[in-house]
Design a protein around this motif. Structure first.
Motif, PDB file in Angstrom:
ATOM      1  N   ILE A   1       0.817  -1.212   0.000  1.00  0.00           N
ATOM      2  CA  ILE A   1       0.000   0.000   0.000  1.00  0.00           C
ATOM      3  C   ILE A   1       0.851   1.261   0.000  1.00  0.00           C
ATOM      4  CG2 ILE A   1      -1.724   1.315   1.268  1.00  0.00           C
ATOM      5  CD1 ILE A   1      -2.826  -1.138  -0.119  1.00  0.00           C
ATOM      6  N   LEU A   2       1.794   1.367   0.925  1.00  0.00           N
ATOM      7  CA  LEU A   2       2.578   2.601   1.054  1.00  0.00           C
ATOM      8  C   LEU A   2       3.348   2.962  -0.223  1.00  0.00           C
ATOM      9  CD1 LEU A   2       3.997   2.721   4.692  1.00  0.00           C
ATOM     10  CD2 LEU A   2       2.134   4.028   3.684  1.00  0.00           C
ATOM     11  N   PRO A   3       4.041   2.009  -0.877  1.00  0.00           N
ATOM     12  CA  PRO A   3       4.739   2.403  -2.112  1.00  0.00           C
ATOM     13  C   PRO A   3       3.799   2.879  -3.215  1.00  0.00           C
ATOM     14  CG  PRO A   3       5.614   0.330  -1.256  1.00  0.00           C
ATOM     15  CD  PRO A   3       4.373   0.614  -0.480  1.00  0.00           C
ATOM     16  N   LEU A   4       2.590   2.343  -3.258  1.00  0.00           N
ATOM     17  CA  LEU A   4       1.649   2.720  -4.316  1.00  0.00           C
ATOM     18  C   LEU A   4       0.901   4.014  -4.014  1.00  0.00           C
ATOM     19  CD1 LEU A   4       0.118  -0.789  -5.150  1.00  0.00           C
ATOM     20  CD2 LEU A   4       1.815   0.491  -6.467  1.00  0.00           C
ATOM     21  N   THR A   5       1.001   4.496  -2.789  1.00  0.00           N
ATOM     22  CA  THR A   5       0.258   5.702  -2.402  1.00  0.00           C
ATOM     23  C   THR A   5       1.152   6.930  -2.311  1.00  0.00           C
ATOM     24  OG1 THR A   5       0.533   5.087  -0.062  1.00  0.00           O
ATOM     25  CG2 THR A   5      -1.527   4.444  -1.147  1.00  0.00           C
TER      26      THR A   5
END
Length: 262
Positions: free
Chosen positions: A174-178
């Motif tokens: 989630i964090l890398p894609l956000t």
């Protein structure tokens, strides 16, 4: 992204966009022009010569950075929970959070003052940081939830098949894609924390803890009202925000456009 290949359409679109930008551009031109009136660049030298200016910048930077860290962490966690986790009653909690958007800062000032004094946080940075973070969260969670909801569930299912826990899926998927919406959250939070005037004025009474928004007061008093230096103070105060936006512009626009399309 929409593109027009016909020359006439491009010209018409450019004219429309220019007309839309003018109302926002004129106040900036007036502010910069007013800051150069009278003594010219001497107005900026007078502002830069204020002894408390470095201290004000340090205090504002400390409050802004801490607020950004808190808002970003809680926003990403909340968005992940609201968008991807199966939590009983999460829709009700989400709409309760969104309802907080209707509460202006002035209305909350009295209960905030009572809470801050009861917790012995008065005249500390936390008296400003915590309310600022809470006031920013409803809007940032709304933006981030729509963005996270657009991430395919298959990515999380693949991570679980590979043995990833919920926390690992959040951290590595989630964090890398956000990052795009994260950049938007950083910019919006910086604007809110850096420009806030009311909370530092009420909760920070010690001059050594004041923020950059108190800088114009050095040129406005009972027997003086030098608006040229006030405008120069506003220009200098806005420089960190402009730099932050320019550095995060590409991610910022991607994050807002993706959230809007969702």
């Amino acid at each position: 992204m929409l593109e027009s290949r016909r020359l006439g359409s491009r010209i018409a679109l450019q004219i429309v966009l220019t007309i839309l930008v003018v109302p926002f551009l004129l106040p900036l031109i007036a502010m910069v022009g007013g800051s150069l009136a009278g003594a010219g660049w001497g107005n900026y030298l007078a502002v830069l010569s204020v002894p408390e200016l470095p201290l004000f910048f340090r205090n504002s930077a400390l409050i802004a950075v801490t607020t950004i860290v808190i808002v970003y962490a809680f926003t990403m966690l909340a968005a992940f929970g609201f968008a991807k986790l199966h939590i009983r009653g999460k829709a009700a909690f989400f709409w309760m959070l969104i309802a907080a958007l209707t509460l202006p800062e002035v209305v909350l000032l009295t209960p905030l003052f009572a809470t801050v004094t009861s917790l012995n946080l008065y005249n500390t940075y936390w008296a400003v940081i915590l309310p600022l973070s809470a006031l920013q969260l409803p809007f940032t969670v709304l933006l981030a939830r729509n963005f996270v909801d657009g991430i395919p569930d298959e990515l999380l299912e693949a991570a679980r098949i590979d043995g990833a826990s919920t926390w690992s899926a959040f951290w590595y998927v989630i964090l890398p894609l956000t990052r795009p919406i994260g950049a938007a959250i950083v910019v919006f939070t910086l604007l809110g924390a850096w420009n806030d005037y009311l909370l530092p004025l009420v909760f920070l009474v010690d001059p050594s803890t004041q923020t950059i928004t108190q800088l114009p007061q050095f040129f406005v008093g009972q027997f003086s009202n030098d608006q040229t230096k006030v405008l120069a103070s506003a220009v200098i105060t806005a420089i960190p925000e402009v730099v932050a936006y320019l550095c995060l512009q590409r991610l910022f626009e991607r994050g807002l456009s993706a959230g809007a399309l969702k």
